[in-house]
Design an enzyme around this catalytic site. Structure first.
Site, short mmCIF file in Angstrom:
data_model
loop_
_atom_site.label_atom_id
_atom_site.label_comp_id
_atom_site.label_asym_id
_atom_site.label_seq_id
_atom_site.Cartn_x
_atom_site.Cartn_y
_atom_site.Cartn_z
N LYS A 18 0.83 -1.22 0.00
CA LYS A 18 0.00 0.00 0.00
C LYS A 18 0.85 1.26 0.00
O LYS A 18 0.46 2.26 -0.59
CB LYS A 18 -0.98 0.00 1.18
CG LYS A 18 -1.94 -1.18 1.15
CD LYS A 18 -3.39 -0.80 1.01
CE LYS A 18 -4.12 -1.97 0.39
NZ LYS A 18 -5.48 -2.21 0.71
N LYS B 138 -4.18 -11.57 -7.01
CA LYS B 138 -5.47 -11.86 -6.41
C LYS B 138 -6.54 -10.90 -6.95
O LYS B 138 -6.24 -9.78 -7.36
CB LYS B 138 -5.40 -11.79 -4.88
CG LYS B 138 -5.41 -10.41 -4.27
CD LYS B 138 -5.77 -10.44 -2.79
CE LYS B 138 -5.96 -9.01 -2.30
NZ LYS B 138 -6.61 -8.87 -1.02
N LYS C 202 -10.61 -5.46 -5.08
CA LYS C 202 -11.61 -4.44 -5.39
C LYS C 202 -10.98 -3.15 -5.89
O LYS C 202 -11.66 -2.32 -6.47
CB LYS C 202 -12.56 -4.19 -4.21
CG LYS C 202 -11.97 -3.97 -2.85
CD LYS C 202 -13.13 -3.72 -1.89
CE LYS C 202 -12.98 -4.38 -0.54
NZ LYS C 202 -12.01 -3.75 0.36
P1 ATP Z 1 -8.12 -3.89 -1.65
O1 ATP Z 1 -8.07 -4.27 -3.09
O2 ATP Z 1 -8.76 -2.55 -1.41
O3 ATP Z 1 -6.85 -4.10 -0.93
P2 ATP Z 1 -9.35 -6.39 -1.04
O4 ATP Z 1 -10.25 -6.73 -2.18
O5 ATP Z 1 -8.06 -7.08 -0.95
O6 ATP Z 1 -9.17 -4.83 -0.98
P3 ATP Z 1 -9.98 -6.44 1.80
O7 ATP Z 1 -10.92 -5.42 2.31
O8 ATP Z 1 -8.53 -6.27 2.08
O9 ATP Z 1 -10.21 -6.65 0.24
O10 ATP Z 1 -10.43 -7.86 2.32
C1 ATP Z 1 -11.66 -8.23 2.88
C2 ATP Z 1 -11.66 -9.73 3.13
O11 ATP Z 1 -11.72 -10.42 1.87
C3 ATP Z 1 -10.41 -10.26 3.81
O12 ATP Z 1 -10.75 -11.26 4.75
C4 ATP Z 1 -9.59 -10.82 2.70
O13 ATP Z 1 -8.74 -11.85 3.13
C5 ATP Z 1 -10.65 -11.34 1.76
N1 ATP Z 1 -10.22 -11.30 0.37
C6 ATP Z 1 -9.87 -10.21 -0.34
N2 ATP Z 1 -9.55 -10.53 -1.62
C7 ATP Z 1 -9.70 -11.88 -1.70
C8 ATP Z 1 -9.53 -12.83 -2.77
N3 ATP Z 1 -9.15 -12.46 -3.98
N4 ATP Z 1 -9.79 -14.13 -2.52
C9 ATP Z 1 -10.19 -14.53 -1.30
N5 ATP Z 1 -10.37 -13.68 -0.25
C10 ATP Z 1 -10.14 -12.38 -0.44
#
Ligand code: ATP
Ligand code: LTN
Length: 334
Positions: free
Chosen positions: A115, A197, A200
């Site tokens: 980040k 991964k 969002k």
């Molecule tokens: P950002 O892209 O803003 O970093 P993010 O999509 O990674 O966000 P988070 O808010 O960090 O999402 O995560 C929310 C939850 O979803 C956490 O428990 C995280 O482990 C899970 N998560 C996020 N992305 C994935 C993914 N691609 N597959 C499985 N679990 C996920």
């Protein structure tokens, strides 16, 4: 004999629209675990401001996320669904825990490295101490289990280290939490680059399926998913795109990966992608319908927000008072 349930804590940030990865890796497991544990599910809005946010947008997204928890099937009468910022104990405990966390430990966090590389103009101290606030979230409620996706494992480890360090000085104050990683869907990958991964904050809209995407967009994104030129449907690391599609299919249908591989034996990628699209649509459509109904019921959601903030604050304060006493803060005079 006691029939007290173990405690579960988890949280999600209201930054961006949730993806299928968030749902399959986190939210879906939360729903499955809700009956078994005493659950706290937080919308961690205090974590969100480690990245610059538009206040109106953050407020709107936080409410949508809280509503989505309910739409996904978490019963807000039986589980505590609340905003982190409504319980001041999170910030208060985080401060104390900051004093039991080392700079070196925090510098090793990959999320901080990622980040801060992405937001070079705003590498603030909150971004650095983000895991300490997360530790405070979990430890305030004496959580036994914390369901998260694999990417949060490092933060769980540091939480355990901080709790153990504190306990070794002051006695058994904190429960040491365990991570709960679901069997399927723990890491859903980008549809456009299966080495990364699904996230969002991905700039390419075709890389992620959003929970509020309409059925046609879902089908289209699945159809366009990057695969390979092998031409066989097998679950192996050499075929990350196909592997990801099988993961999504299994997580959405409840079938095991082995069952799914057998089902697609002899099929082409086109058939696999089509089936994945349909499986995702059948999971997301009812979720969207329920979300839209709930969104309209303002009084109901407001009631949940009020009651659960009180419930969370009550539990949080019990731990906080104990910790304050342990570190030597003067007693409150009533
Ligand atoms: P950002 O892209 O803003 O970093 P993010 O999509 O990674 O966000 P988070 O808010 O960090 O999402 O995560 C929310 C939850 O979803 C956490 O428990 C995280 O482990 C899970 N998560 C996020 N992305 C994935 C993914 N691609 N597959 C499985 N679990 C996920
Ligand atoms: N860091 C997590 C969100 C989060 C969390 C928590 C998850 C904040 N506090 C406590 C579990 C328990 C994330 O980015 N997904």
């Amino acid at each position: 004999m006691t029939n007290e349930k173990q405690i579960l804590f988890s949280g999600m940030q209201a930054t961006g629209s949730l993806t299928l990865g968030n749902y399959l890796g986190a939210l879906k497991n939360w729903v499955n675990l809700a009956d078994e544990y005493e659950c706290y599910y937080s919308v961690v809005d205090m974590h969100s401001i480690t990245i610059r946010q538009d206040p109106a947008v953050l407020r709107k997204r936080a409410r949508a996320l809280l509503t989505l928890y309910i739409a996904a099937g978490i019963d807000p009468e039986k589980n505590c669904i609340y905003y982190q910022s409504h319980v001041s104990g999170h910030a208060e405990l985080a401060w104390i825990l900051n004093c039991f966390t080392y700079m070196g430990e925090l510098s090793r966090m990959t999320q901080f490295k990622d980040k801060s590389a992405k937001h070079t103009d705003n590498i603030n101290a909150g971004l650095f101490t983000y895991p300490v606030l997360m530790a405070a979230d979990i430890l305030l409620y004496q959580a036994n289990v914390v369901p998260v996706g694999i990417d949060q494992m490092q933060h769980l480890e540091i939480t355990r280290d901080i709790a153990q360090r504190f306990n070794s000085i002051y006695g058994d104050v904190f429960t040491i939490p365990e991570a709960y990683i679901g069997k399927v869907g723990a890491k859903i990958m980008s549809l456009q680059d299966p080495a990364r991964k699904m996230s969002k904050s991905d700039e390419n809209p075709n890389a992620s399926i959003y929970l509020m995407d309409d059925p046609d967009s879902i089908r289209r994104k699945c159809k366009r998913a990057v695969t390979d030129s092998e031409g066989v449907i097998l679950y192996r690391d050499e075929q990350p795109g196909v592997k990801n599609l099988l993961d999504i299919y299994s997580a959405c249908t409840g079938k095991s990966v082995d069952e799914s591989v057998k089902e697609f034996d002899g099929c082409g990628y086109g058939q696999l992608k089509e089936a994945v699209g349909e499986a995702v649509v059948s999971v997301l459509q009812p979720l969207q319908t329920r979300f839209k109904e709930l969104e309209k019921d303002k009084a109901y959601i407001d009631g949940i927000i009020r009651a659960n903030a009180e419930k969370a604050a009550y539990t949080a304060n019990k731990t906080l008072r104990k910790v304050q006493k342990k570190v030597g803060f003067p007693e409150r005079i009533r």
